[in-house]
Write a protein that holds these residues in place. Structure first.
Motif, mmCIF file in Angstrom:
data_model
loop_
_atom_site.group_PDB
_atom_site.id
_atom_site.type_symbol
_atom_site.label_atom_id
_atom_site.label_comp_id
_atom_site.label_asym_id
_atom_site.label_seq_id
_atom_site.Cartn_x
_atom_site.Cartn_y
_atom_site.Cartn_z
ATOM 1 N N GLN A 188 -6.635 -10.162 24.502
ATOM 2 C CA GLN A 188 -5.273 -9.802 24.868
ATOM 3 C C GLN A 188 -4.278 -10.305 23.825
ATOM 4 N N ARG A 210 -11.352 -12.550 27.425
ATOM 5 C CA ARG A 210 -10.293 -11.597 27.769
ATOM 6 C C ARG A 210 -8.937 -12.063 27.211
ATOM 7 N N ASP A 225 -6.615 -2.857 29.802
ATOM 8 C CA ASP A 225 -5.425 -3.000 28.972
ATOM 9 C C ASP A 225 -5.625 -2.342 27.610
#
Length: 490
Positions: free
Chosen positions: A241, A237, A378
């Motif tokens: 990101q 993750r 996101d």
């Protein structure tokens, strides 16, 4: 003079034989070897002998500055077939691209031998490592080594659970037993069958068993804490990101993150502010292990921290964006997304940061479901919303958002505090046992002034570790609102 050329040195001749045996066994003429020596003079000697035979070599030792060590490592990785290194030279240098190690000289402390092996037997190693240890047969040194290693091997066999604990055992034992002194005393006495050596080896064996069986293998102030644990999902993750952040930042500035055609996962781009080109950029740590020239951009990299600062300056203000999002389940919803950062720090553990999302409708109602939706993803795509006047009482709505954030922050704070308290209590229990055992061992020292000095040192160390544990308990929270955005769902 003939011995200095290496050809009549029995030990060097055996080294060449071992090298040739491995090349044949592995069917790899250009197989790389790491040769560890105890002394720089031996290192220079081996380097000259190997070069005289036409072999390509690299050298690392403690006299070299860090930059020269990295140059020699790169020479070994890219061209030289042999790296000759001392212990001091090998510290902090990862060599997992090589799989054969020859310990031309053996250290008296077995912990240092484990540290050498750790240079190649580590994450990123694609093969089973091969280790060859040179020692002179029929010597006192060999006898001492055999006695001690036999006892340690017995402990390993008794507590075999699929995990090699030898390095951890030795790390604890070396505080209580001076392996160097054991060898020195044995050489001075020249008593190969000395019963005191067997007795000492039995004491090492007894203490090693005790360390494992009583859970002292990781003493409380050095064990990895749960706060540092990161699972694979977290790593994946964070990697994604970081890449998304760079991509979107560059897109806003009219630039691109460009992948190399023949090198998957490796990128280059031009910084919009400085105009400087960044090359061989990677976001996957596995790529960084392959080549030290790759630039790993994680969320804590200095460039990424600078990038975030630029974004914060650019987005500064009460309302930073007016967004239109497509999500059928929330169609018709209008409100304000508020993003908060909760920081929990005790200045001992790694500082924990949490991002909290709060969505408040234009009518002032808290929308928990929408807040959780933002927190769980996101990767949503948003379009800009053309609107002049923002609906609702912004001051009142911000108050609602702050209240929501404080509720979530309180839960996170108590969860973290409780976790730390459990860890500290367990550490205190282990620490009590550890220092009690150390004190018992010190009180057996016969010389009064040495015993007293060691007891004072032990008490000072215990107080320092207890203070460190108390500092862990003092968890300080800090909550700040980072951004507000007006959002409408279609």
């Amino acid at each position: 003079r003939r011995a200095a050329m290496g050809r009549n040195d029995a030990k060097f001749v055996r080294l060449l034989e071992v090298i040739d045996e491995f090349k044949v066994r592995e069917n790899e003429p250009h197989l790389k070897f790491i040769i560890f020596t105890e002394f720089v003079e031996t290192q220079f000697y081996l380097n000259e002998c190997l070069q005289n035979l036409g072999y390509s070599t690299a050298m690392i030792n403690g006299r070299m500055p860090a930059r020269e060590k990295l140059q020699q490592k790169r020479l070994f990785q890219e061209g030289a077939q042999y790296l000759i290194s001392t212990d001091a030279g090998g510290e902090g240098i990862n060599l997992q691209f090589c799989r054969v190690m020859i310990n031309y000289d053996l250290p008296w402390n077995p912990m240092r031998l484990e540290q050498r092996i750790g240079r190649i037997d580590r994450i990123g190693q694609a093969h089973d490592v091969k280790i060859v240890n040179f020692q002179l047969a029929g010597t006192v040194e060999q006898y001492v080594r055999e006695v001690i290693e036999r006892k340690l091997h017995t402990v390993q066999q008794e507590f075999q659970d699929g995990e090699d604990k030898l390095a951890d055992i030795l790390s604890t034992l070396q505080d209580e037993f001076s392996f160097e002194n054991i060898y020195i005393n044995a050489v001075l006495k020249r008593q190969r069958e000395a019963t005191d050596l067997e007795s000492l080896a039995q004491e090492i064996y007894r203490r090693a068993r005790e360390i494992i069986s009583q859970g002292q293998l990781l003493i409380p102030f050095t064990e990895p804490r749960g706060s540092l644990a990161v699972n694979r999902r977290d790593l994946e993750r964070n990697r994604e990101q970081a890449r998304h952040l760079v991509e979107r930042y560059l897109r806003v500035e009219g630039r691109q993150l460009i992948p190399y055609r023949s090198r998957a996962g490796i990128y280059y781009f031009e910084d919009p502010v400085t105009g400087k080109g960044l090359h061989s950029v990677v976001f996957d740590p596995r790529h960084a292990l392959e080549n030290e020239d790759f630039e790993l951009l994680g969320l804590s990299h200095p460039y990424m921290l600078q990038l975030v600062e630029r974004l914060e300056d650019r987005l500064d203000g009460d309302i930073t964006a007016k967004l239109r999002l497509k999500e059928k389940r929330f169609a018709g919803e209008k409100g304000y997304l508020m993003i908060y950062r909760l920081t929990l720090a005790n200045y001992t553990d790694r500082t924990r940061e949490y991002i909290i999302y709060c969505f408040v409708g234009v009518d002032g109602t808290k929308r928990e479901r929408i807040s959780r939706w933002f927190a769980g993803r996101d990767d949503y795509e948003a379009g800009e919303l053309a609107i002049e006047r923002l609906p609702g009482d912004l001051q009142l709505l911000c108050g609602q958002g702050d209240a929501m954030a404080e509720e979530q922050a309180e839960v996170l704070f108590h969860e973290r505090s409780s976790s730390i308290e459990r860890e500290v209590r367990e550490a205190e229990k282990k620490m009590g046992k550890y220092y009690a055992d150390k004190e018992e061992s010190i009180r057996r020292v016969a010389v009064d002034n040495i015993r007293a000095a060691k007891l004072r040192e032990l008490e000072q160390d215990r107080l320092e570790k207890q203070q460190e544990l108390e500092r862990r308990r003092r968890l300080a929270p800090s909550l700040e609102r980072l951004q507000i955005a007006y959002v409408e769902f279609d």
